[in-house]
Scaffold this active site. Structure first.
Site, PDB file in Angstrom:
ATOM      1  N   CYS A  42      -0.153   0.923   5.098  1.00 12.63           N
ATOM      2  CA  CYS A  42       0.029  -0.353   5.802  1.00 12.63           C
ATOM      3  C   CYS A  42      -1.176  -0.622   6.710  1.00 12.63           C
ATOM      4  O   CYS A  42      -1.829   0.296   7.185  1.00 12.63           O
ATOM      5  CB  CYS A  42       1.307  -0.292   6.638  1.00 12.63           C
ATOM      6  SG  CYS A  42       1.688  -1.855   7.478  1.00 12.63           S
ATOM      7  N   ASP A  44      -1.043  -1.597   9.597  1.00 15.14           N
ATOM      8  CA  ASP A  44      -0.623  -1.312  10.976  1.00 15.14           C
ATOM      9  C   ASP A  44      -1.652  -0.448  11.719  1.00 15.14           C
ATOM     10  O   ASP A  44      -2.062   0.601  11.213  1.00 15.14           O
ATOM     11  CB  ASP A  44       0.737  -0.590  10.932  1.00 15.14           C
ATOM     12  CG  ASP A  44       1.406  -0.551  12.296  1.00 15.14           C
ATOM     13  OD1 ASP A  44       0.790  -0.001  13.241  1.00 15.14           O
ATOM     14  OD2 ASP A  44       2.523  -1.077  12.422  1.00 15.14           O
ATOM     15  N   ARG A  46      -1.408   1.484  14.065  1.00 20.81           N
ATOM     16  CA  ARG A  46      -0.970   2.797  14.556  1.00 20.81           C
ATOM     17  C   ARG A  46      -0.995   3.872  13.479  1.00 20.81           C
ATOM     18  O   ARG A  46      -0.776   5.044  13.759  1.00 20.81           O
ATOM     19  CB  ARG A  46       0.449   2.673  15.130  1.00 20.81           C
ATOM     20  CG  ARG A  46       0.526   1.700  16.289  1.00 20.81           C
ATOM     21  CD  ARG A  46       1.957   1.297  16.579  1.00 20.81           C
ATOM     22  NE  ARG A  46       2.531   0.515  15.484  1.00 20.81           N
ATOM     23  CZ  ARG A  46       3.767   0.014  15.505  1.00 20.81           C
ATOM     24  NH1 ARG A  46       4.547   0.222  16.549  1.00 20.81           N
ATOM     25  NH2 ARG A  46       4.210  -0.700  14.486  1.00 20.81           N
ATOM     26  N   HIS A  98       5.781   3.487   6.614  1.00 23.06           N
ATOM     27  CA  HIS A  98       5.982   4.004   7.973  1.00 23.06           C
ATOM     28  C   HIS A  98       7.188   3.350   8.630  1.00 23.06           C
ATOM     29  O   HIS A  98       7.607   2.261   8.250  1.00 23.06           O
ATOM     30  CB  HIS A  98       4.726   3.809   8.821  1.00 23.06           C
ATOM     31  CG  HIS A  98       4.434   2.379   9.167  1.00 23.06           C
ATOM     32  ND1 HIS A  98       4.727   1.828  10.396  1.00 23.06           N
ATOM     33  CD2 HIS A  98       3.892   1.377   8.446  1.00 23.06           C
ATOM     34  CE1 HIS A  98       4.369   0.555  10.402  1.00 23.06           C
ATOM     35  NE2 HIS A  98       3.856   0.247   9.230  1.00 23.06           N
ATOM     36  N   CYS A 101       8.006  -0.658  10.581  1.00 21.80           N
ATOM     37  CA  CYS A 101       6.971  -1.494   9.963  1.00 21.80           C
ATOM     38  C   CYS A 101       7.274  -2.972  10.235  1.00 21.80           C
ATOM     39  O   CYS A 101       8.337  -3.478   9.858  1.00 21.80           O
ATOM     40  CB  CYS A 101       6.907  -1.235   8.460  1.00 21.80           C
ATOM     41  SG  CYS A 101       5.638  -2.222   7.628  1.00 21.80           S
TER      42      CYS A 101
HETATM   43 CO    CO Z   1       3.658  -1.629   8.490  1.00 26.69          CO
END
Ligand code: CO
Length: 215
Positions: A42, A44, A46, A98, A101
């Site tokens: 992803c 993302d 993090r 994850h 999400c």
């Molecule tokens: Co995500």
């Protein structure tokens, strides 16, 4: 200080530190890359691949998109997979979902008429998975649990989408060693958990598929 100036400064410090520790580091990397793994994860912020796996530049070839989806019409993703498998000959593909999400959460909660047109269209791929597993997901008490369960189901689904792709099937047919692992990353603990493993088939019967744990 502006963010760009801060980033440039940090980069300079990092490059100098690496060169001091290993004078040939950048020369070696500039000549070739031999990654052992393709990571599909992803976008993302993090879930930073090299940070969470403690890997070095040159080890992991990376593709990231919102909610780590493997869509059969996505030429961006397909060209990354083709290059990784056919040219770089990676031995491992990791499909990483994850917890918490935002993409999966939006797919569960965002109305179709939402103003984020492209995100909404992209996330329809997750809604299809939700529809398939709706009973199992809807009985969960909290939105957090529903999002995390759908994320895991999706990660497994994406791993299987990958296994069925022409590029992977062709690699297995010519006997190239290549294993696909679906994993889930926990933002709360920083740990990766396997949820699916698809190995190259021992015969022409199709890929050997192992289920992952449900935890
Ligand atoms: Co995500």
């Amino acid at each position: 200080m502006r963010i760009i100036d801060q980033l440039l400064l940090q980069n300079k410090a990092w490059a100098e530190e690496r060169a001091a520790l290993d004078p040939d580091f950048f020369l070696r990397l500039s000549q070739t890359q031999r990654p052992h793994t393709l990571w599909i994860g992803c976008s993302d912020s993090r879930v930073s691949v090299n940070v969470i796996t403690e890997t070095e530049p040159g080890e992991i070839f990376v593709h990231r998109n919102i909610a780590n989806l493997v869509v059969s019409t996505d030429f961006n993703l397909l060209s990354v997979i083709e290059y990784a498998v056919d040219v770089l000959k990676v031995e491992l593909i990791i499909l990483c979902g994850h917890e918490s999400c935002g993409g999966v959460q939006a797919a569960l909660t965002m109305p179709d008429s939402h103003e984020l047109i492209f995100v909404g269209t992209w996330l329809r791929n997750i809604r299809d998975i939700y529809r398939l597993h709706r009973q199992e997901i809807d009985i969960l008490d909290s939105e957090e649990d529903r999002v995390n369960r759908l994320s895991e189901l999706s990660a497994r689904e994406q791993a299987h989408n990958l296994a069925q792709s022409f590029i992977i099937q062709r690699a297995w047919q010519r006997g190239q060693p290549l294993t696909i692992h679906g994993v889930m990353y926990s933002l709360k603990t920083g740990t990766l958990r396997p949820v699916a493993e698809i190995a190259s088939p021992p015969s022409a019967l199709g890929p050997a598929i192992k289920g992952g744990s449900k935890q």
